[in-house]
Write a protein that holds these residues in place. Structure first.
Motif, PDB file in Angstrom:
ATOM      1  N   GLY A 128       0.784  -1.231   0.000  1.00 50.76           N
ATOM      2  CA  GLY A 128       0.000   0.000   0.000  1.00 50.76           C
ATOM      3  C   GLY A 128       0.813   1.276   0.000  1.00 50.76           C
ATOM      4  N   ILE A 129       2.123   1.159  -0.227  1.00 48.77           N
ATOM      5  CA  ILE A 129       2.970   2.362  -0.305  1.00 48.77           C
ATOM      6  C   ILE A 129       2.780   2.998  -1.675  1.00 48.77           C
ATOM      7  N   LYS A 130       2.395   4.263  -1.681  1.00 49.18           N
ATOM      8  CA  LYS A 130       2.108   4.969  -2.942  1.00 49.18           C
ATOM      9  C   LYS A 130       3.407   5.439  -3.595  1.00 49.18           C
ATOM     10  N   THR A 131       3.492   5.253  -4.916  1.00 46.74           N
ATOM     11  CA  THR A 131       4.674   5.664  -5.674  1.00 46.74           C
ATOM     12  C   THR A 131       4.231   6.279  -7.001  1.00 46.74           C
ATOM     13  N   ALA A 132       5.121   7.046  -7.613  1.00 44.78           N
ATOM     14  CA  ALA A 132       4.822   7.641  -8.922  1.00 44.78           C
ATOM     15  C   ALA A 132       4.770   6.560 -10.000  1.00 44.78           C
ATOM     16  N   GLU A 133       4.033   6.834 -11.072  1.00 43.14           N
ATOM     17  CA  GLU A 133       4.072   5.947 -12.248  1.00 43.14           C
ATOM     18  C   GLU A 133       5.501   5.916 -12.778  1.00 43.14           C
ATOM     19  N   SER A 134       5.952   4.753 -13.232  1.00 41.14           N
ATOM     20  CA  SER A 134       7.334   4.658 -13.707  1.00 41.14           C
ATOM     21  C   SER A 134       7.452   3.734 -14.912  1.00 41.14           C
ATOM     22  N   VAL A 203       9.381  16.211   1.010  1.00 37.29           N
ATOM     23  CA  VAL A 203       9.917  16.089   2.359  1.00 37.29           C
ATOM     24  C   VAL A 203      10.889  14.925   2.445  1.00 37.29           C
ATOM     25  N   SER A 204      11.797  15.027   3.405  1.00 31.99           N
ATOM     26  CA  SER A 204      12.777  13.980   3.666  1.00 31.99           C
ATOM     27  C   SER A 204      12.599  13.529   5.111  1.00 31.99           C
ATOM     28  N   VAL A 205      12.554  12.207   5.301  1.00 28.70           N
ATOM     29  CA  VAL A 205      12.208  11.671   6.616  1.00 28.70           C
ATOM     30  C   VAL A 205      13.284  10.697   7.088  1.00 28.70           C
ATOM     31  N   GLY A 206      13.918  11.026   8.190  1.00 30.82           N
ATOM     32  CA  GLY A 206      14.904  10.131   8.780  1.00 30.82           C
ATOM     33  C   GLY A 206      14.233   9.164   9.745  1.00 30.82           C
ATOM     34  N   VAL A 207      14.515   7.886   9.569  1.00 36.87           N
ATOM     35  CA  VAL A 207      14.067   6.868  10.526  1.00 36.87           C
ATOM     36  C   VAL A 207      15.318   6.112  10.967  1.00 36.87           C
ATOM     37  N   LYS A 254       0.793  11.396   8.648  1.00 37.64           N
ATOM     38  CA  LYS A 254       0.746  10.453   7.527  1.00 37.64           C
ATOM     39  C   LYS A 254       2.156  10.034   7.100  1.00 37.64           C
ATOM     40  N   THR A 255       3.049  11.015   7.031  1.00 32.61           N
ATOM     41  CA  THR A 255       4.416  10.734   6.587  1.00 32.61           C
ATOM     42  C   THR A 255       5.163   9.892   7.605  1.00 32.61           C
ATOM     43  N   GLU A 256       5.017  10.220   8.869  1.00 28.93           N
ATOM     44  CA  GLU A 256       5.684   9.448   9.923  1.00 28.93           C
ATOM     45  C   GLU A 256       5.221   7.992   9.911  1.00 28.93           C
ATOM     46  N   ILE A 257       3.924   7.785   9.750  1.00 28.35           N
ATOM     47  CA  ILE A 257       3.371   6.421   9.739  1.00 28.35           C
ATOM     48  C   ILE A 257       3.936   5.622   8.562  1.00 28.35           C
ATOM     49  N   VAL A 258       3.948   6.245   7.368  1.00 31.33           N
ATOM     50  CA  VAL A 258       4.427   5.543   6.168  1.00 31.33           C
ATOM     51  C   VAL A 258       5.928   5.265   6.260  1.00 31.33           C
ATOM     52  N   ALA A 259       6.711   6.255   6.718  1.00 28.97           N
ATOM     53  CA  ALA A 259       8.173   6.086   6.806  1.00 28.97           C
ATOM     54  C   ALA A 259       8.537   4.968   7.787  1.00 28.97           C
ATOM     55  N   LYS A 260       7.855   4.937   8.931  1.00 31.42           N
ATOM     56  CA  LYS A 260       8.118   3.895   9.932  1.00 31.42           C
ATOM     57  C   LYS A 260       7.662   2.528   9.411  1.00 31.42           C
ATOM     58  N   LYS A 261       6.548   2.520   8.694  1.00 37.65           N
ATOM     59  CA  LYS A 261       6.033   1.273   8.108  1.00 37.65           C
ATOM     60  C   LYS A 261       7.046   0.689   7.116  1.00 37.65           C
ATOM     61  N   ILE A 262       7.614   1.547   6.277  1.00 36.00           N
ATOM     62  CA  ILE A 262       8.618   1.101   5.297  1.00 36.00           C
ATOM     63  C   ILE A 262       9.823   0.496   6.011  1.00 36.00           C
ATOM     64  N   TYR A 263      10.299   1.175   7.054  1.00 35.70           N
ATOM     65  CA  TYR A 263      11.456   0.705   7.832  1.00 35.70           C
ATOM     66  C   TYR A 263      11.186  -0.698   8.372  1.00 35.70           C
ATOM     67  N   LYS A 264       9.961  -0.905   8.877  1.00 35.24           N
ATOM     68  CA  LYS A 264       9.608  -2.199   9.471  1.00 35.24           C
ATOM     69  C   LYS A 264       9.350  -3.265   8.416  1.00 35.24           C
ATOM     70  N   ILE A 265       8.664  -2.916   7.332  1.00 31.44           N
ATOM     71  CA  ILE A 265       8.405  -3.877   6.248  1.00 31.44           C
ATOM     72  C   ILE A 265       9.724  -4.448   5.728  1.00 31.44           C
ATOM     73  N   ASP A 281      -2.885  14.974  -1.155  1.00 32.52           N
ATOM     74  CA  ASP A 281      -2.799  14.899   0.312  1.00 32.52           C
ATOM     75  C   ASP A 281      -2.212  13.592   0.843  1.00 32.52           C
ATOM     76  N   GLU A 282      -1.518  12.855  -0.009  1.00 33.24           N
ATOM     77  CA  GLU A 282      -0.903  11.597   0.418  1.00 33.24           C
ATOM     78  C   GLU A 282       0.595  11.611   0.082  1.00 33.24           C
ATOM     79  N   PRO A 283       1.455  11.039   0.961  1.00 25.14           N
ATOM     80  CA  PRO A 283       2.888  10.982   0.659  1.00 25.14           C
ATOM     81  C   PRO A 283       3.207   9.853  -0.332  1.00 25.14           C
ATOM     82  N   TYR A 284       3.872  10.224  -1.409  1.00 24.12           N
ATOM     83  CA  TYR A 284       4.315   9.262  -2.429  1.00 24.12           C
ATOM     84  C   TYR A 284       5.820   9.070  -2.277  1.00 24.12           C
ATOM     85  N   LEU A 285       6.237   7.820  -2.143  1.00 23.15           N
ATOM     86  CA  LEU A 285       7.652   7.521  -1.928  1.00 23.15           C
ATOM     87  C   LEU A 285       8.465   7.683  -3.205  1.00 23.15           C
TER      88      LEU A 285
END
Length: 325
Positions: A128-134, A203-207, A254-265, A281-285
């Protein structure tokens, strides 16, 4: 008794100069009462310990030791400050695992996966991590500009799949400029990824793992003076990096939840820094860095300072966690 700590820096990629800066910052910041610190330069043609008078002593790759004036020095732990290959792509992690040497960054598989943007995004998408089309290309593939633009639109970003510090990246506005941008990216890597442009707050998020807990550091907002967050913006002062970010509480959570989720996944350890852009309104990795910049200008140390963590404590904790895990 003081521990012997090898700080590895340099590397095989275009990022080696930044890595040398990061390594020297770590060398200067670590508590000399607790650790004997050694600068180790890792290059394709040499692995050497460099002392304070710039004398070089060859590293014995059999056990990662060094002979200095007939005295053999072995290390208790390695602090990894190599951005790019071979420190961020899994090779050094695998080597140290094989010889039984603790090191401060994530494990080999996590390093290899996060270093490959295409594979990372494909792995996280089912969670469920949102990303740009590639659109992905390997060196030698037929370049179908019409198909690329149909998938990602214009403008778009053309990136080396396995490179950092914005090397080999271009923002393309016109179809006729696409091939030149692709050629530029292939100078850095034999795989490239072409991504949809997301127009929103970046934004840049350090975990990090700190004192046995996974914590999200204060978020940094990236405001580039250039067209995007390129090398000049990152390292030559052509950007504002605002910590804490000027974002709503909703965006922050929202960003904190997604960043921590990625770290754990991903089963991460050590430092990580993830980049996001907000869309609808959603963070895209965008990407995950496992050996982020550690210079005084770098984002992660800025975030740690905003959280009340000194560089000495940030780096010392990474060593202590590596020694106990």
């Amino acid at each position: 008794m003081k521990k012997n700590i090898a700080i590895i820096m340099g590397g095989y990629s275009s990022e080696y100069k930044i890595s040398l800066k990061s390594g020297n910052v770590v060398y200067d910041a670590l508590d000399k009462e607790s650790y004997n610190t050694y600068r180790i330069h890792i290059f394709k043609n040499k692995w050497v310990y460099v002392n304070d008078t710039n004398e070089e002593f060859e590293i014995d790759k059999n056990d990662f030791s060094v002979l200095v004036n007939d005295t053999k020095i072995t290390f208790d732990c390695v602090f990894n400050a190599i951005h790019g290959a071979p420190g961020e792509d899994g090779y050094m992690q695998a080597y140290f695992k094989l010889i039984g040497m603790p090191q401060t960054s994530c494990n080999m598989y996590q390093a290899a996966l996060t270093f490959n943007k295409r594979d990372l995004l494909a792995t996280l998408k089912p969670h469920g991590i949102k990303t740009a089309e590639s659109y992905c290309l390997n060196l030698g593939d037929t370049i179908n500009e019409t198909a690329i633009i149909a998938k990602v639109g214009l403008p778009c970003f053309v990136k080396a799949n396995k490179a950092g510090s914005s090397f080999g990246i271009s923002k393309v506005y016109k179809k006729e400029n696409l091939k030149a941008a692709i050629k530029n990216s292939f100078k850095e890597d034999n795989e490239i990824i072409i991504e949809q442009f997301l127009d929103g707050v970046e934004v840049s998020v350090g975990v990090i793992s700190y004192k046995g807990e996974t914590i999200v550091l204060p978020i940094t907002e990236i405001v580039s003076e250039n067209d995007f967050f390129d090398y000049q913006a990152k390292y030559e002062g052509k950007s504002q990096e605002i910590t804490p970010a000027r974002i709503s509480k909703d965006y922050q959570q929202k960003t904190e939840i997604v960043a921590k989720k990625i770290y754990k996944i991903l089963g991460m350890s050590g430092f990580s820094r993830s980049e996001f852009i907000f869309k609808n309104d959603e963070p895209y990795l965008l990407e995950v860095n496992t050996v982020p910049g550690l210079t005084k200008e770098s984002i992660l140390p800025q975030q740690a300072a905003a959280a009340g963590i000194s560089m000495q404590n940030l780096f010392g904790n990474a060593i202590e966690e590596a020694l106990t895990n």
